[in-house]
Design a protein around this motif. Structure first.
Motif, PDB file in Angstrom:
ATOM      1  N   TYR A 192      49.730  35.122   2.886  1.00 52.17           N
ATOM      2  CA  TYR A 192      50.582  36.215   3.318  1.00 52.17           C
ATOM      3  C   TYR A 192      52.072  35.775   2.729  1.00 52.17           C
ATOM      4  CZ  TYR A 192      48.407  38.871   6.417  1.00 52.17           C
ATOM      5  OH  TYR A 192      47.044  39.869   6.609  1.00 52.17           O
ATOM      6  N   ALA A 248      48.748  31.619   7.301  1.00 48.91           N
ATOM      7  CA  ALA A 248      47.802  32.393   8.261  1.00 48.91           C
ATOM      8  C   ALA A 248      46.682  32.224   8.868  1.00 48.91           C
ATOM      9  CB  ALA A 248      47.754  34.543   8.145  1.00 48.91           C
ATOM     10  N   SER A 283      50.211  33.231  19.970  1.00 52.78           N
ATOM     11  CA  SER A 283      50.055  34.472  19.366  1.00 52.78           C
ATOM     12  C   SER A 283      51.156  33.932  18.079  1.00 52.78           C
ATOM     13  CB  SER A 283      51.762  35.551  19.693  1.00 52.78           C
ATOM     14  OG  SER A 283      51.793  36.710  19.051  1.00 52.78           O
ATOM     15  N   GLY A 284      50.393  35.208  17.007  1.00 54.21           N
ATOM     16  CA  GLY A 284      50.789  34.442  15.798  1.00 54.21           C
ATOM     17  C   GLY A 284      50.403  33.319  14.499  1.00 54.21           C
ATOM     18  N   CYS A 285      49.320  32.637  15.632  1.00 57.07           N
ATOM     19  CA  CYS A 285      48.518  31.435  14.801  1.00 57.07           C
ATOM     20  C   CYS A 285      47.554  31.512  13.561  1.00 57.07           C
ATOM     21  CB  CYS A 285      47.982  30.730  15.988  1.00 57.07           C
ATOM     22  SG  CYS A 285      46.529  31.590  17.370  1.00 57.07           S
ATOM     23  N   GLY A 286      47.155  33.155  14.023  1.00 54.13           N
ATOM     24  CA  GLY A 286      46.595  33.435  12.377  1.00 54.13           C
ATOM     25  C   GLY A 286      45.311  34.193  13.010  1.00 54.13           C
ATOM     26  N   LYS A 287      45.076  34.515  14.656  1.00 53.16           N
ATOM     27  CA  LYS A 287      43.446  34.634  15.034  1.00 53.16           C
ATOM     28  C   LYS A 287      42.938  36.017  14.338  1.00 53.16           C
ATOM     29  CE  LYS A 287      44.953  34.637  19.220  1.00 53.16           C
ATOM     30  NZ  LYS A 287      46.157  34.213  19.208  1.00 53.16           N
ATOM     31  N   SER A 288      43.409  36.757  15.120  1.00 53.09           N
ATOM     32  CA  SER A 288      43.707  38.310  14.295  1.00 53.09           C
ATOM     33  C   SER A 288      43.066  38.626  12.435  1.00 53.09           C
ATOM     34  CB  SER A 288      44.467  39.414  14.257  1.00 53.09           C
ATOM     35  OG  SER A 288      44.538  39.262  15.719  1.00 53.09           O
ATOM     36  N   THR A 289      44.177  37.606  11.771  1.00 52.31           N
ATOM     37  CA  THR A 289      44.397  37.519  10.024  1.00 52.31           C
ATOM     38  C   THR A 289      42.916  37.225  10.438  1.00 52.31           C
ATOM     39  OG1 THR A 289      46.172  37.142  10.354  1.00 52.31           O
ATOM     40  CG2 THR A 289      44.493  36.694   7.956  1.00 52.31           C
ATOM     41  N   GLU A 311      41.232  39.801  21.025  1.00 52.09           N
ATOM     42  CA  GLU A 311      41.395  40.786  22.318  1.00 52.09           C
ATOM     43  C   GLU A 311      40.633  42.066  23.148  1.00 52.09           C
ATOM     44  OE1 GLU A 311      44.849  38.655  23.377  1.00 52.09           O
ATOM     45  OE2 GLU A 311      45.271  38.266  21.384  1.00 52.09           O
ATOM     46  N   HIS A 354      43.585  35.610  24.598  1.00 57.31           N
ATOM     47  CA  HIS A 354      44.688  34.546  25.852  1.00 57.31           C
ATOM     48  C   HIS A 354      43.872  34.142  26.528  1.00 57.31           C
ATOM     49  CE1 HIS A 354      47.654  36.524  22.729  1.00 57.31           C
ATOM     50  NE2 HIS A 354      48.352  35.781  22.259  1.00 57.31           N
TER      51      HIS A 354
END
Ligand SMILES: Nc1ncnc2c1ncn2[C@@H]1O[C@H](COP(=O)(O)OP(=O)(O)OP(=O)(O)O)[C@@H](O)[C@H]1O
Ligand SMILES: [Mg+2]
Length: 264
Positions: free
Chosen positions: A14, A30, A50-56, A181, A214
């Motif tokens: 991004y 991401a 959090s923020g490591c790129g899982k959802s992306t 999640e 998580h």
């Protein structure tokens, strides 16, 4: 066993800062060169802070967002570069369940409206009766009676709403479910019920899961393989028990040390 999904060197950056001439000067990496594969009928856990790129990563695989480079091979077919029209037939085979069942269900629609939406989009030729039967069956599959079809989302608890989200995905008879999640927002007492439902559905329908969580206790309980993600990269992966018993990467050890034990 068949590989239902193979991801090769997938990247999604991004842009964060605009430099001169409006060009991106810096990027958040991401997803930064991720590779893994998933066997049919199995569950792959994706863990990391959090923020490591899982959802992306999840959204890129589903082609909800476009990748910058790399490959996504689903059921032997390279879907990375398919146009949005071409991807339509594949789309129903891969479904996603989001964390928050409060925001992911449209409050203006009844349960029937919500669960039948995909069917109406994907199979216009189906009769009203066929659609009703499929929707009622999907609801039954997630443990809810068909009498609830005329109700609205606000009339349900978090756990019931998540069951409705699962029904909405199942009605299309998908082969791969990405669970981002899926129980994090639910009461602990309800979490186990929804997890058990997902495990039963997997067995019954031979579903393949990517399970983002998580909670390492749940991951250990249901995942065949686990990938540990940090800053957009997979730093460790393997059979779940092997990774949990002898983590190879220091980051995995930190994650495991900070995880509370979960009664399941
Ligand atoms: N649309 C976007 N535009 C810019 N940056 C984004 C966008 N979506 C995500 N990011 C950034 O990409 C990184 C990965 O975000 P992502 O949501 O994939 O993480 P995550 O592992 O799912 O986190 P969480 O566990 O909190 O859900 C984060 O730094 C995030 O700020
Ligand atoms: Mg996320």
């Amino acid at each position: 066993m068949e590989k239902i999904l193979k991801v090769e060197e997938l990247k999604k950056y991004y842009p964060v800062k605009k430099g001169v001439f409006g060009r991106a000067a810096e990027f958040i990496k991401a997803v930064d060169g991720v590779s893994f594969s998933l066997l049919r009928g199995q569950t792959l856990g994706l863990v990391g802070e959090s923020g490591c790129g899982k959802s992306t990563l999840a959204r890129t695989i589903l082609r909800l967002i476009d990748s910058d480079s790399g490959k996504i091979i689903f059921k032997g077919r390279d879907i990375t570069a398919l146009s949005h029209r071409e991807i339509k037939s594949t789309r129903k085979d891969m479904q996603i369940i989001f964390q928050d069942p409060f925001n992911s269900l449209d409050p203006r629609f009844t349960v029937f409206g919500i669960v039948s939406e995909g069917l109406r989009n994907f199979s216009q030729k189906k009769s009203k009766k066929e659609i009703y039967q499929k929707v009622a069956k999907a609801l039954e599959d997630v443990g809810l009676p068909r009498e609830l079809l005329s109700r609205y989302p606000h009339e349900f608890s978090g756990g019931q709403r998540q069951r409705i989200s699962i029904a909405r995905a199942l009605v299309l008879e998908p082969e791969l479910l990405v669970l981002d999640e899926p129980v994090s927002s639910l009461d602990v007492s309800i979490q186990a019920q929804v997890i058990n439902l997902l495990v039963d559905l997997q067995k019954k329908k031979n579903l393949s899961y990517i399970f983002i969580a998580h909670d390492l206790g749940i991951v250990r309980h249901i995942c065949d393989q686990v990938c540990v993600m940090k800053d957009g990269k997979i730093v460790e992966s393997g059979k779940t028990e092997a990774v949990f018993q002898s983590p190879g990467h220091p980051y995995t050890r930190t994650l495991l040390d900070s995880a509370p034990a979960l009664p399941l």
